[in-house]
Design a protein around this motif. Structure first.
Motif, PDB file in Angstrom:
ATOM      1  N   THR A  50      47.498  10.113  -7.956  1.00 20.10           N
ATOM      2  CA  THR A  50      48.446   9.941  -9.047  1.00 20.10           C
ATOM      3  C   THR A  50      49.694   9.155  -8.619  1.00 20.10           C
ATOM      4  O   THR A  50      50.296   8.461  -9.423  1.00 20.10           O
ATOM      5  CB  THR A  50      48.885  11.295  -9.640  1.00 20.10           C
ATOM      6  OG1 THR A  50      49.261  12.160  -8.568  1.00 20.10           O
ATOM      7  CG2 THR A  50      47.754  11.931 -10.420  1.00 20.10           C
ATOM      8  N   GLN A  91      48.559   9.846 -14.137  1.00 23.02           N
ATOM      9  CA  GLN A  91      49.502  10.946 -14.372  1.00 23.02           C
ATOM     10  C   GLN A  91      49.967  10.952 -15.823  1.00 23.02           C
ATOM     11  O   GLN A  91      50.090  12.021 -16.432  1.00 23.02           O
ATOM     12  CB  GLN A  91      50.701  10.807 -13.420  1.00 23.02           C
ATOM     13  CG  GLN A  91      51.653  11.999 -13.453  1.00 23.02           C
ATOM     14  CD  GLN A  91      51.061  13.252 -12.798  1.00 23.02           C
ATOM     15  OE1 GLN A  91      50.660  13.225 -11.651  1.00 23.02           O
ATOM     16  NE2 GLN A  91      50.998  14.345 -13.551  1.00 23.02           N
ATOM     17  N   TYR A 103      47.176  12.436 -17.920  1.00 23.28           N
ATOM     18  CA  TYR A 103      47.125  13.877 -17.639  1.00 23.28           C
ATOM     19  C   TYR A 103      48.255  14.596 -18.396  1.00 23.28           C
ATOM     20  O   TYR A 103      48.022  15.602 -19.083  1.00 23.28           O
ATOM     21  CB  TYR A 103      47.249  14.099 -16.126  1.00 23.28           C
ATOM     22  CG  TYR A 103      47.289  15.557 -15.706  1.00 23.28           C
ATOM     23  CD1 TYR A 103      46.111  16.271 -15.490  1.00 23.28           C
ATOM     24  CD2 TYR A 103      48.513  16.212 -15.528  1.00 23.28           C
ATOM     25  CE1 TYR A 103      46.149  17.610 -15.110  1.00 23.28           C
ATOM     26  CE2 TYR A 103      48.556  17.554 -15.156  1.00 23.28           C
ATOM     27  CZ  TYR A 103      47.376  18.244 -14.939  1.00 23.28           C
ATOM     28  OH  TYR A 103      47.419  19.564 -14.572  1.00 23.28           O
ATOM     29  N   VAL A 140      43.492  20.936 -18.332  1.00 23.31           N
ATOM     30  CA  VAL A 140      42.682  19.836 -17.810  1.00 23.31           C
ATOM     31  C   VAL A 140      41.894  20.280 -16.583  1.00 23.31           C
ATOM     32  O   VAL A 140      42.462  20.542 -15.522  1.00 23.31           O
ATOM     33  CB  VAL A 140      43.568  18.605 -17.484  1.00 23.31           C
ATOM     34  CG1 VAL A 140      42.717  17.455 -16.972  1.00 23.31           C
ATOM     35  CG2 VAL A 140      44.364  18.182 -18.715  1.00 23.31           C
ATOM     36  N   ASN A 161      38.514  19.401 -13.972  1.00 25.35           N
ATOM     37  CA  ASN A 161      37.773  18.233 -13.509  1.00 25.35           C
ATOM     38  C   ASN A 161      36.265  18.448 -13.555  1.00 25.35           C
ATOM     39  O   ASN A 161      35.752  19.436 -13.041  1.00 25.35           O
ATOM     40  CB  ASN A 161      38.186  17.878 -12.080  1.00 25.35           C
ATOM     41  CG  ASN A 161      39.612  17.379 -12.030  1.00 25.35           C
ATOM     42  OD1 ASN A 161      39.968  16.464 -12.765  1.00 25.35           O
ATOM     43  ND2 ASN A 161      40.429  17.999 -11.198  1.00 25.35           N
ATOM     44  N   VAL A 218      37.972  14.068 -16.260  1.00 24.45           N
ATOM     45  CA  VAL A 218      38.316  15.217 -17.093  1.00 24.45           C
ATOM     46  C   VAL A 218      37.055  15.766 -17.758  1.00 24.45           C
ATOM     47  O   VAL A 218      36.258  15.007 -18.305  1.00 24.45           O
ATOM     48  CB  VAL A 218      39.333  14.799 -18.186  1.00 24.45           C
ATOM     49  CG1 VAL A 218      39.611  15.949 -19.143  1.00 24.45           C
ATOM     50  CG2 VAL A 218      40.616  14.290 -17.548  1.00 24.45           C
ATOM     51  N   TYR A 236      40.694   6.725 -14.556  1.00 24.87           N
ATOM     52  CA  TYR A 236      40.520   8.119 -14.966  1.00 24.87           C
ATOM     53  C   TYR A 236      39.306   8.133 -15.874  1.00 24.87           C
ATOM     54  O   TYR A 236      39.171   7.261 -16.732  1.00 24.87           O
ATOM     55  CB  TYR A 236      41.778   8.560 -15.727  1.00 24.87           C
ATOM     56  CG  TYR A 236      42.166  10.026 -15.631  1.00 24.87           C
ATOM     57  CD1 TYR A 236      41.531  10.912 -14.772  1.00 24.87           C
ATOM     58  CD2 TYR A 236      43.216  10.518 -16.409  1.00 24.87           C
ATOM     59  CE1 TYR A 236      41.931  12.243 -14.697  1.00 24.87           C
ATOM     60  CE2 TYR A 236      43.624  11.843 -16.329  1.00 24.87           C
ATOM     61  CZ  TYR A 236      42.969  12.707 -15.471  1.00 24.87           C
ATOM     62  OH  TYR A 236      43.372  14.014 -15.396  1.00 24.87           O
TER      63      TYR A 236
END
Ligand code: NI
Length: 268
Positions: free
Chosen positions: A15, A22, A25, A35, A37, A168, A234
């Protein structure tokens, strides 16, 4: 080194280098989402000092086990995926490696030279997987030369050992509980999606849908000066139950093949 420390360290570096991650997120968090993973992915080279099996070691030492392997013939990659034996919420670990033998002598010898520059003791350290670029300041000219053969090799040359992406788990989101909703949410907030192979890779019938934002452009200090290149991205994954009712846990090579392109070079 315990798992929490390892994941915190990987996330911190990821991040810090990639502020877009970030931001995304934080967007989910401020919208009341938890959140979790789905998986964390790494890139490396098939040299026995730093290959997939070396990368997997800190995870195997912490309760992970090997689950499956994948082949990406066009990109000349192999990958393996690992899961934690007992912790249901632990992310899957996805590690890929570049098959050097399938590239030009130039690329092969250049990448071998990089690996030879790594201090011997780093090969045995559990910290290797987040130790970044261990061969010194990169050259922009060389980065561009590598890109012509392999975007993957060029990315690895600049960034070295770190998480390539976190993903995510859309299954765990309450409000943004489909890939479509996630994509709309991201686009409404100005993020660019990777559209190679469509915005959504995979289908409910294939039991896995994925999307990703394009890697943000980050400024790198090259030998020739500062240039902006794509960093890490991401990813978002939604899994569906198979015919036995169990949530599908694997990866789909043809979708992952397109997702790899999230770090391809582009300019703004
Ligand atoms: Ni992924």
């Amino acid at each position: 080194m315990n798992l929490d420390f390892l994941f915190d360290k990987l996330w911190e570096i990821y991040t810090l280098q990639n502020p877009d991650v970030q931001k995304v997120y934080n967007l989910f968090k401020s919208d009341g989402e938890d959140v979790l993973n789905d998986h964390i992915a790494f890139r490396t080279i098939n040299d026995k000092r730093i290959n997939i099996d070396v990368f997997a070691q800190p995870f195997l030492n912490n309760g992970y086990e090997y689950v499956n392997n994948y082949e990406f013939t066009e990109k000349h990659l192999l990958a393996k995926h690992y899961e934690h034996k007992t912790l249901n919420n632990a992310p899957r670990i996805f590690i890929s490696e570049l098959i050097l033998e399938e590239f030009s002598i130039d690329l092969k010898s250049f990448m071998l030279d990089l690996i030879n520059k790594i201090p011997e003791k780093a090969f045995l350290s559990e910290e290797l997987i987040f130790s970044g670029n261990l061969w010194g300041k990169p050259s922009f000219e060389q980065y561009n030369k590598l890109r012509q053969e392999s975007e993957y090799a060029a990315w690895f040359y600049v960034f070295g050992f770190c998480a390539n992406h976190f993903t995510v788990s859309v299954n765990n989101l309450k409000k943004h509980n489909t890939i479509q909703k996630v994509n709309e949410f991201l686009k409404n907030h100005g993020f660019e999606l990777n559209t190679s192979g469509g915005e959504i890779k995979g289908t409910p019938e294939e039991l896995l849908e994925q999307s990703s934002i394009k890697s943000g452009l980050i400024e790198i200090d090259f030998i020739e000066g500062k240039y902006k290149i794509p960093g890490c991205y991401y990813e978002f994954a939604k899994r569906y139950p198979d015919s036995t009712g169990k949530l599908y846990s694997g990866f789909i090579a043809k979708s992952a093949d397109k997702i790899f392109e999230s770090t391809d070079f582009y300019q703004k």
